[in-house]
Design a protein around this motif. Sequence first.
Motif, mmCIF file in Angstrom:
data_model
loop_
_atom_site.group_PDB
_atom_site.id
_atom_site.type_symbol
_atom_site.label_atom_id
_atom_site.label_comp_id
_atom_site.label_asym_id
_atom_site.label_seq_id
_atom_site.Cartn_x
_atom_site.Cartn_y
_atom_site.Cartn_z
ATOM 1 N N GLU A 67 0.980 -1.547 -0.246
ATOM 2 C CA GLU A 67 -0.159 0.059 0.051
ATOM 3 C C GLU A 67 0.693 1.065 -0.323
ATOM 4 O O GLU A 67 2.189 1.158 0.540
ATOM 5 C CB GLU A 67 -1.015 -0.238 1.258
ATOM 6 N N ARG A 68 0.455 2.227 -0.745
ATOM 7 C CA ARG A 68 1.204 2.955 -0.560
ATOM 8 C C ARG A 68 0.553 4.435 -0.937
ATOM 9 O O ARG A 68 -0.660 4.525 -0.726
ATOM 10 C CB ARG A 68 2.081 4.030 -2.063
ATOM 11 N N SER A 69 0.842 5.768 0.000
ATOM 12 C CA SER A 69 -0.109 6.864 0.233
ATOM 13 C C SER A 69 0.559 7.289 -0.360
ATOM 14 O O SER A 69 2.015 7.986 -0.654
ATOM 15 C CB SER A 69 -0.489 7.668 1.218
ATOM 16 N N TYR A 70 -0.523 8.969 -0.955
ATOM 17 C CA TYR A 70 -0.273 9.911 -1.529
ATOM 18 C C TYR A 70 -1.255 11.247 -1.516
ATOM 19 O O TYR A 70 -2.353 11.298 -1.638
ATOM 20 C CB TYR A 70 0.201 9.513 -3.184
ATOM 21 N N GLU A 71 -0.710 12.141 -2.122
ATOM 22 C CA GLU A 71 -1.498 13.345 -2.631
ATOM 23 C C GLU A 71 -2.271 14.092 -3.504
ATOM 24 O O GLU A 71 -1.615 13.876 -4.607
ATOM 25 C CB GLU A 71 -0.409 14.590 -1.050
ATOM 26 N N ASP A 72 -3.469 13.770 -4.267
ATOM 27 C CA ASP A 72 -4.307 13.922 -4.921
ATOM 28 C C ASP A 72 -4.236 15.443 -5.325
ATOM 29 O O ASP A 72 -3.951 16.013 -4.521
ATOM 30 C CB ASP A 72 -5.616 13.006 -5.240
ATOM 31 N N THR A 80 -5.695 13.191 0.912
ATOM 32 C CA THR A 80 -4.331 11.828 0.715
ATOM 33 C C THR A 80 -5.528 10.815 0.496
ATOM 34 O O THR A 80 -6.854 10.164 0.902
ATOM 35 C CB THR A 80 -4.228 11.671 2.099
ATOM 36 N N LYS A 81 -4.840 9.621 -0.624
ATOM 37 C CA LYS A 81 -4.973 8.454 -1.471
ATOM 38 C C LYS A 81 -4.048 7.452 -0.685
ATOM 39 O O LYS A 81 -2.880 7.577 -0.712
ATOM 40 C CB LYS A 81 -5.779 8.325 -2.906
ATOM 41 N N THR A 82 -4.764 5.629 -0.584
ATOM 42 C CA THR A 82 -4.077 4.912 -0.263
ATOM 43 C C THR A 82 -4.692 4.354 -1.245
ATOM 44 O O THR A 82 -5.791 3.985 -1.723
ATOM 45 C CB THR A 82 -4.201 4.234 1.079
#
Length: 122
Positions: free
Chosen positions: A91-96, A101-103
């Motif tokens: 799993e990886r989280s990032y900012e759209d 924040t999306k995972t």
Amino acid sequence: MKVKVNEKPFLAEGRHIVTITEVEDGKSENKDIPFFNCRLENEEGFINQRFYLSEPGQPILASFLQALSIKSTEFDTKELKGKSLSVEVEERSYEDAEGKTKTIKQATHFQPTGQAQTSNKF
């Protein structure tokens, strides 16, 4: 109520041997960057992995192709269907683009089948 489920679950985190069962071309939603998406599947489930055709995406794509023993610098994405490889699901989280924040689950640490049977995680 009767419910029918016509889909496999997402693959659990860890190392999996998968086969490419579908390949679709597309463009990213915000920056219009071309990509192709591979559905990587086995008996336990599946994961979708996008490969962006941008400068930052080149090393990831090169690693993927190396795991598939594709040595050519040019190829047709249709040739990928049916090929197998070993992937690490994580799993990886990032900012759209909207700052949320999306995972997501992603496939990483591509290896030829038979070379990497266990997780790279400690």
